[in-house]
Scaffold this motif. Structure first.
Motif, mmCIF file in Angstrom:
data_model
loop_
_atom_site.group_PDB
_atom_site.id
_atom_site.type_symbol
_atom_site.label_atom_id
_atom_site.label_comp_id
_atom_site.label_asym_id
_atom_site.label_seq_id
_atom_site.Cartn_x
_atom_site.Cartn_y
_atom_site.Cartn_z
ATOM 1 N N ILE A 23 2.143 -1.150 1.111
ATOM 2 C CA ILE A 23 1.560 -2.456 0.798
ATOM 3 C C ILE A 23 1.971 -3.482 1.851
ATOM 4 C CG2 ILE A 23 1.615 -4.383 -0.838
ATOM 5 C CD1 ILE A 23 1.868 -2.232 -3.072
ATOM 6 N N SER A 28 -3.484 1.897 3.860
ATOM 7 C CA SER A 28 -4.091 2.440 2.649
ATOM 8 C C SER A 28 -3.968 3.954 2.663
ATOM 9 C CB SER A 28 -5.565 2.031 2.551
ATOM 10 O OG SER A 28 -6.273 2.528 3.660
ATOM 11 N N GLU A 53 -2.926 -0.202 -14.794
ATOM 12 C CA GLU A 53 -3.933 -1.225 -14.479
ATOM 13 C C GLU A 53 -3.290 -2.614 -14.375
ATOM 14 O OE1 GLU A 53 -7.330 -0.858 -13.606
ATOM 15 O OE2 GLU A 53 -6.376 1.091 -13.336
ATOM 16 N N ALA A 56 -1.541 -2.630 -11.029
ATOM 17 C CA ALA A 56 -2.539 -2.755 -9.963
ATOM 18 C C ALA A 56 -3.072 -4.183 -9.872
ATOM 19 C CB ALA A 56 -3.682 -1.765 -10.183
ATOM 20 N N SER A 57 -3.296 -4.804 -11.013
ATOM 21 C CA SER A 57 -3.776 -6.190 -11.035
ATOM 22 C C SER A 57 -2.726 -7.140 -10.461
ATOM 23 C CB SER A 57 -4.123 -6.582 -12.474
ATOM 24 O OG SER A 57 -4.545 -7.916 -12.552
ATOM 25 N N LYS A 60 -2.749 -6.664 -6.732
ATOM 26 C CA LYS A 60 -3.969 -7.254 -6.159
ATOM 27 C C LYS A 60 -3.846 -8.771 -6.100
ATOM 28 C CE LYS A 60 -8.298 -7.419 -4.878
ATOM 29 N NZ LYS A 60 -8.606 -7.272 -3.466
ATOM 30 N N ASP A 61 -3.377 -9.379 -7.185
ATOM 31 C CA ASP A 61 -3.251 -10.834 -7.235
ATOM 32 C C ASP A 61 -2.159 -11.347 -6.297
ATOM 33 O OD1 ASP A 61 -5.228 -10.833 -9.149
ATOM 34 O OD2 ASP A 61 -3.880 -11.153 -10.839
ATOM 35 N N ASP A 64 -2.916 -9.127 -2.437
ATOM 36 C CA ASP A 64 -4.280 -8.866 -1.978
ATOM 37 C C ASP A 64 -4.416 -7.429 -1.457
ATOM 38 O OD1 ASP A 64 -6.936 -9.575 -1.647
ATOM 39 O OD2 ASP A 64 -6.634 -10.102 0.460
ATOM 40 N N TYR A 65 -3.871 -6.503 -2.233
ATOM 41 C CA TYR A 65 -3.894 -5.091 -1.877
ATOM 42 C C TYR A 65 -4.458 -4.308 -3.051
ATOM 43 C CZ TYR A 65 -2.180 -0.530 -0.252
ATOM 44 O OH TYR A 65 -2.090 0.766 0.170
ATOM 45 N N GLU A 66 -5.488 -3.545 -2.788
ATOM 46 C CA GLU A 66 -6.142 -2.753 -3.827
ATOM 47 C C GLU A 66 -5.486 -1.376 -3.923
ATOM 48 O OE1 GLU A 66 -8.535 -2.292 -6.941
ATOM 49 O OE2 GLU A 66 -8.757 -4.057 -5.674
ATOM 50 N N CYS A 68 -5.468 2.291 -4.673
ATOM 51 C CA CYS A 68 -6.535 3.289 -4.716
ATOM 52 C C CYS A 68 -6.376 4.195 -5.939
ATOM 53 C CB CYS A 68 -6.546 4.120 -3.433
ATOM 54 S SG CYS A 68 -5.118 5.192 -3.227
ATOM 55 N N ARG A 72 -3.142 5.341 -8.316
ATOM 56 C CA ARG A 72 -3.169 5.096 -9.763
ATOM 57 C C ARG A 72 -2.849 6.386 -10.522
ATOM 58 N NH1 ARG A 72 -6.740 0.114 -10.979
ATOM 59 N NH2 ARG A 72 -6.962 -0.736 -8.894
#
Length: 90
Positions: A23, A28, A53, A56-57, A60-61, A64-66, A68, A72
């Protein structure tokens, strides 16, 4: 309290360090996505999926990294093993 010497705990911690490093470097994961396995894990471990989840949220918040699908799935497996072992030893 988790036993920090436990194999499941150590594996999860090592995975988290690996994930955080990726991260921070903006890398990625380039793995193959296994849709069938992913959906099977969600059905088997819905509470763990909800936890992943939320993680992951948060990532992301905050970064700013999704996360994958492969990560998960890994997280679901590690968290399920860790919590299952913890609940057995309580």
């Amino acid at each position: 309290t988790m036993n920090e010497e436990d194999w499941n705990y150590q594996n999860f911690l090592a995975y988290l360090k690996y994930l955080v490093n990726r991260i921070l470097e903006g890398d990625s994961y380039q793995g193959s996505e296994d849709q069938e396995l992913y959906h099977e894990l969600i059905l088997l471990y819905p509470k763990v999926y909800d936890c992943v989840e939320k993680i992951a949220s948060f990532i992301k918040d905050g970064f700013d990294y999704e996360i994958c699908q492969e990560d998960r799935m890994d997280m679901m497996i590690y968290i399920e093993r860790l919590t299952k072992h913890y609940n057995r030893t309580r």
